[in-house]
Design a protein around this motif. Structure first.
Motif, PDB file in Angstrom:
ATOM      1  N   THR A  17       0.825  -1.211   0.000  1.00 34.53           N
ATOM      2  CA  THR A  17       0.000   0.000   0.000  1.00 34.53           C
ATOM      3  C   THR A  17       0.860   1.262   0.000  1.00 34.53           C
ATOM      4  O   THR A  17       0.344   2.356  -0.156  1.00 34.53           O
ATOM      5  CB  THR A  17      -0.937   0.047   1.227  1.00 34.53           C
ATOM      6  N   HIS A  73      -2.852  -6.902 -14.325  1.00 39.83           N
ATOM      7  CA  HIS A  73      -4.062  -7.534 -14.869  1.00 39.83           C
ATOM      8  C   HIS A  73      -3.699  -8.718 -15.766  1.00 39.83           C
ATOM      9  O   HIS A  73      -4.345  -9.766 -15.729  1.00 39.83           O
ATOM     10  CB  HIS A  73      -4.875  -6.514 -15.667  1.00 39.83           C
ATOM     11  N   THR A 102      -3.047  -6.842  -0.951  1.00 42.12           N
ATOM     12  CA  THR A 102      -3.932  -6.169  -1.891  1.00 42.12           C
ATOM     13  C   THR A 102      -3.298  -4.887  -2.424  1.00 42.12           C
ATOM     14  O   THR A 102      -2.365  -4.336  -1.827  1.00 42.12           O
ATOM     15  CB  THR A 102      -5.275  -5.835  -1.231  1.00 42.12           C
ATOM     16  N   PRO A 122      -4.142  -1.058  -3.524  1.00 43.14           N
ATOM     17  CA  PRO A 122      -5.148   0.009  -3.465  1.00 43.14           C
ATOM     18  C   PRO A 122      -5.573   0.510  -4.842  1.00 43.14           C
ATOM     19  O   PRO A 122      -6.758   0.718  -5.104  1.00 43.14           O
ATOM     20  CB  PRO A 122      -4.449   1.109  -2.659  1.00 43.14           C
ATOM     21  N   ALA A 123      -4.581   0.685  -5.748  1.00 46.04           N
ATOM     22  CA  ALA A 123      -4.887   1.255  -7.061  1.00 46.04           C
ATOM     23  C   ALA A 123      -5.766   0.337  -7.910  1.00 46.04           C
ATOM     24  O   ALA A 123      -6.316   0.773  -8.920  1.00 46.04           O
ATOM     25  CB  ALA A 123      -3.590   1.562  -7.814  1.00 46.04           C
ATOM     26  N   LEU A 124      -5.882  -0.909  -7.506  1.00 47.10           N
ATOM     27  CA  LEU A 124      -6.764  -1.848  -8.218  1.00 47.10           C
ATOM     28  C   LEU A 124      -7.995  -2.161  -7.368  1.00 47.10           C
ATOM     29  O   LEU A 124      -8.491  -3.293  -7.372  1.00 47.10           O
ATOM     30  CB  LEU A 124      -6.007  -3.144  -8.558  1.00 47.10           C
ATOM     31  N   ASP A 125      -8.449  -1.163  -6.635  1.00 43.77           N
ATOM     32  CA  ASP A 125      -9.626  -1.341  -5.766  1.00 43.77           C
ATOM     33  C   ASP A 125      -9.421  -2.499  -4.793  1.00 43.77           C
ATOM     34  O   ASP A 125     -10.335  -3.282  -4.527  1.00 43.77           O
ATOM     35  CB  ASP A 125     -10.893  -1.572  -6.601  1.00 43.77           C
ATOM     36  N   TYR A 126      -8.195  -2.607  -4.310  1.00 41.59           N
ATOM     37  CA  TYR A 126      -7.818  -3.612  -3.305  1.00 41.59           C
ATOM     38  C   TYR A 126      -7.984  -5.050  -3.800  1.00 41.59           C
ATOM     39  O   TYR A 126      -8.265  -5.956  -3.020  1.00 41.59           O
ATOM     40  CB  TYR A 126      -8.589  -3.378  -1.999  1.00 41.59           C
ATOM     41  N   GLN A 127      -7.784  -5.248  -5.074  1.00 45.09           N
ATOM     42  CA  GLN A 127      -7.678  -6.642  -5.548  1.00 45.09           C
ATOM     43  C   GLN A 127      -6.376  -7.235  -5.009  1.00 45.09           C
ATOM     44  O   GLN A 127      -5.380  -6.535  -4.830  1.00 45.09           O
ATOM     45  CB  GLN A 127      -7.651  -6.688  -7.079  1.00 45.09           C
TER      46      GLN A 127
END
Lengths: 73, 420
Positions: free
Chosen positions: B182, B339, B353, B355-360
Motif C-alpha cells: 500500500t 491484470h 492487496t 489500493p490502485a486496483l480497488d484492493y484486488q
C-alpha cells in the motif's frame, strides 16, 4: 425473462438494409482481436479502436493444444 | 480423463491453500553452515538451476572467484578461477537447500543468512544479507571493497541482527509486506517502504542488544541507506512460502522460477524438484550513466521467487514508480501488467492487496497450463549486471520467463498423469 409476445416486431427488410449505410456514414467503431498492428495502424489514423489481446492456444502448437485439452477443465 | 482433471483441480486447490496459509516470520540470522549443515569447504551454492563452471556467465564466475577468496580457499582471484576450472569447488543450486540468493546468489559456509520460518508449516528458508547497491558480489563484483563489506556483514551486522531478532518474537512478514504494497513497493525492484518498516520493527531490539554505540550507528546507517535491504528477506519469505507446495501430486502450480545467467529454470509442484530449463532472456531496461545494453548480462538470480508468490512484476500495479525505473512504460501500464498476470494465475492473495486496483489481491499461484495456453510469460522485474566479472550493477529492467520451460514442464506433467 420477457415473453415472446412482448418482443418488439422484427425489422422489415428495408430497415435492415439501412443499417450498413449508417455505419459507413458515421465514424467506425473498431474492436481488433489478435495482432495489434491492425489496431495501431487505425489508431495512427485517429480511429477509435479497442484492442483485444488474443493468440491461438499454445501459440498454435496442435500437439500442445491437444495435451492442454486433456489437462484443463 | 475426468479423473485426471479432478486430480488437477484438487491438487491445485491444495497448492493455493498452502501458499495463502503461509505465515512467514523473520526469526534469526545465523552462519550459513549452521542453517545448512551440508555446506562444507569448497561448496558454493549459486542462483538458478544447476550449472558447471564452463557454462557460467562472466559475473557468476567473478562472484565464484570472489567468494572463494573470501572463504580463504584461494589467495587471489586468478588462483580461485584456476581452482574452479580444475573442479576444486562443488556447485549446487541454492534451491536444493531451502535457500535463495539474489543475482549470482553466492551462499557459502561462513556467510550469515537470514532465517525465515513459515509458522504455518514449520519449514525454514534462508537468504544472505543484502549488500547494498553498486559494486557488490551479487552483481559479480569481487574486489577488496566487496570482500571487506562481506566480512563486515559476517563479523558485525549478521551477529547483531541475529541477537536482536532472538531477543524479540521475530518479525511477522505477511502484514509488513501488506503495508509495503500500500506504500508503493512491489518487493523486487522497489523495497523502500518495507526496508523502512523493517528497520522500524528492528530498531528497539538492535538498540537494546548492541552495546557498542559506534557499531550500532554503523548498522543503522547501513540499513537506512539501502533501499533494497528488504529484498533478500522477501526472497527468503518467498522460499518459505513455496517450499511446502513442492511435490503435490498432479499440481500444475509453479514453485520456483530462477536463473543462473545462462539458463532459466522452473519447478512445478506436481513434478517435485525437477528443473525445466531454457536459455535465459536478456532484460529490457534502463541503464546507469555510462552503460548501455551492450554491457548487460542475461537475466540472473533466484529473486524471481518473489514473482512466484505474486509480488515483483506481478504486483507492478502497486508500484507505478517502478514501471518507469525499469523501463516498463507509464504508470498506467503497471496496472495492465498486473491484470495480465491474472490470466496465468489461479488465485488472488486476499491479504496482499493493491489500493490502485480497488484492493484486488496480487495474482498468486502461476499455473503452467495457463501460461502455455495463453502464451503469456511471467513478467519479472530485475536488476541488470555487467556481463564482465568484477564490474557490478549497470541497470534495471524487465524480462519475461521463457515459454519453453513451461511447455516442457507441461509435457512432463502430462506424462506423470498418464495422458501422453
Amino acid at each position: 425473462m420477457s415473453k415472446t409476445s412482448e418482443l418488439p416486431p422484427a425489422q422489415s427488410p428495408l430497415e435492415v438494409k439501412a443499417t450498413p449505410v449508417s455505419l459507413i456514414q458515421g465514424s467506425p467503431r473498431v474492436v481488433n482481436v489478435g495482432l495489434s498492428g491492425f489496431a495501431e495502424a487505425l489508431a495512427a489514423q485517429g480511429v477509435a479502436v479497442i484492442q483485444v489481446d488474443w493468440s491461438p492456444p499454445a501459440r498454435g502448437d496442435a500437439d500442445l493444444a491437444t495435451l492442454l485439452s486433456k489437462l484443463s477443465d | 480423463m475426468s479423473d485426471v482433471r479432478q486430480v488437477l483441480r484438487e491438487a491445485n486447490a491444495e497448492a493455493v491453500r498452502r501458499m495463502l496459509a503461509a505465515e512467514p516470520v523473520l526469526i534469526d540470522v545465523v552462519a550459513a553452515a549452521d542453517a545448512i549443515p551440508e555446506l562444507g569447504e569448497g561448496m558454493i551454492l549459486h542462483a538458478g538451476p544447476p550449472i558447471s563452471w564452463e557454462r557460467m556467465c562472466g559475473p557468476m564466475r567473478g562472484a565464484v572467484a570472489g567468494i572463494a577468496v573470501f572463504e580463504g580457499w584461494a589467495n587471489d582471484l586468478d588462483a580461485a578461477a584456476a581452482l574452479a576450472a580444475r573442479g576444486a569447488f562443488q556447485f549446487r543450486p541454492n534451491h536444493d537447500f531451502a535457500a535463495v540468493g539474489p543475482m549470482t546468489g553466492m551462499t557459502t559456509a561462513s556467510q550469515p543468512v537470514m532465517v525465515v520460518e513459515n509458522q504455518a508449516s514449520g519449514n525454514r528458508a534462508f537468504c544472505t544479507i543484502n549488500e547494498g547497491l553498486g559494486k557488490v558480489m551479487r552483481f559479480g563484483g569481487n574486489d577488496a571493497s566487496v570482500l571487506t563489506r562481506l566480512a563486515w556483514l559476517r563479523d558485525v551486522l549478521g551477529p547483531a541482527l541475529g541477537m536482536a531478532l532472538r531477543s524479540s518474537e521475530g518479525i511477522e512478514l505477511k502484514s509488513l509486506v501488506a503495508r509495503g504494497l500500500t506504500m508503493g513497493d512491489e518487493m523486487h525492484q522497489r523495497n523502500v517502504a518495507c526496508s523502512s518498516l523493517l528497520l522500524r520493527s528492528l530498531v528497539a531490539a538492535l538498540a537494546s542488544t548492541c552495546g557498542n554505540r559506534t557499531i550500532l550507528t554503523t548498522i543503522l546507517s547501513f540499513i537506512a541507506s539501502n533501499d533494497q535491504f528488504f529484498l533478500n528477506i522477501a526472497m527468503a519469505m518467498g522460499k518459505a512460502i513455496t517450499d511446502p507446495v513442492r511435490d503435490i501430486k498432479g499440481a500444475s502450480v509453479v514453485t520456483a522460477m530462477s536463473r543462473n545467467g545462462t539458463d532459466f529454470g522452473i519447478r512445478v509442484s506436481g513434478l517435485g524438484d525437477e528443473w525445466f530449463t531454457a536459455p535465459v532472456e536478456m532484460p529490457d531496461g534502463l541503464y546507469f550513466p555510462g552503460f548501455s545494453a551492450v554491457d548487460a548480462n542475461p537475466d540472473m538470480g533466484d529473486s524471481t521467487i518473489v514473482e512466484t508468490i505474486g509480488l515483483g512484476g506481478f504486483a507492478m500495479a502497486a508500484a507505478p514508480a517502478v514501471a518507469g525505473f525499469v523501463g516498463a512504460g507509464a504508470p498506467s501500464d503497471a496496472a495492465h501488467i498486473t491484470h495480465t498476470m491474472r490470466e496465468i494465475t489461479l488465485a488472488e492473495n486476499p491479504e496482499w492487496t493493491i489500493p490502485a486496483l480497488d484492493y484486488q489481491g496480487v495474482p498468486t499461484a502461476i499455473d503452467i497450463r495457463r501460461v502455455v495456453e495463453t502464451g503469456i510469460a511471467p513478467m519479472i522485474n530485475t536488476g541488470i549486471a555487467h556481463r564482465e566479472p568484477g564490474v557490478g550493477q549497470v541497470g534495471a529492467g524487465v524480462v519475461r520467463a521463457p515459454l519453453a520451460c513451461f511447455e516442457s514442464a507441461l509435457w512432463a506433467l502430462g506424462k506423470r498423469l498418464g495422458v501422453t
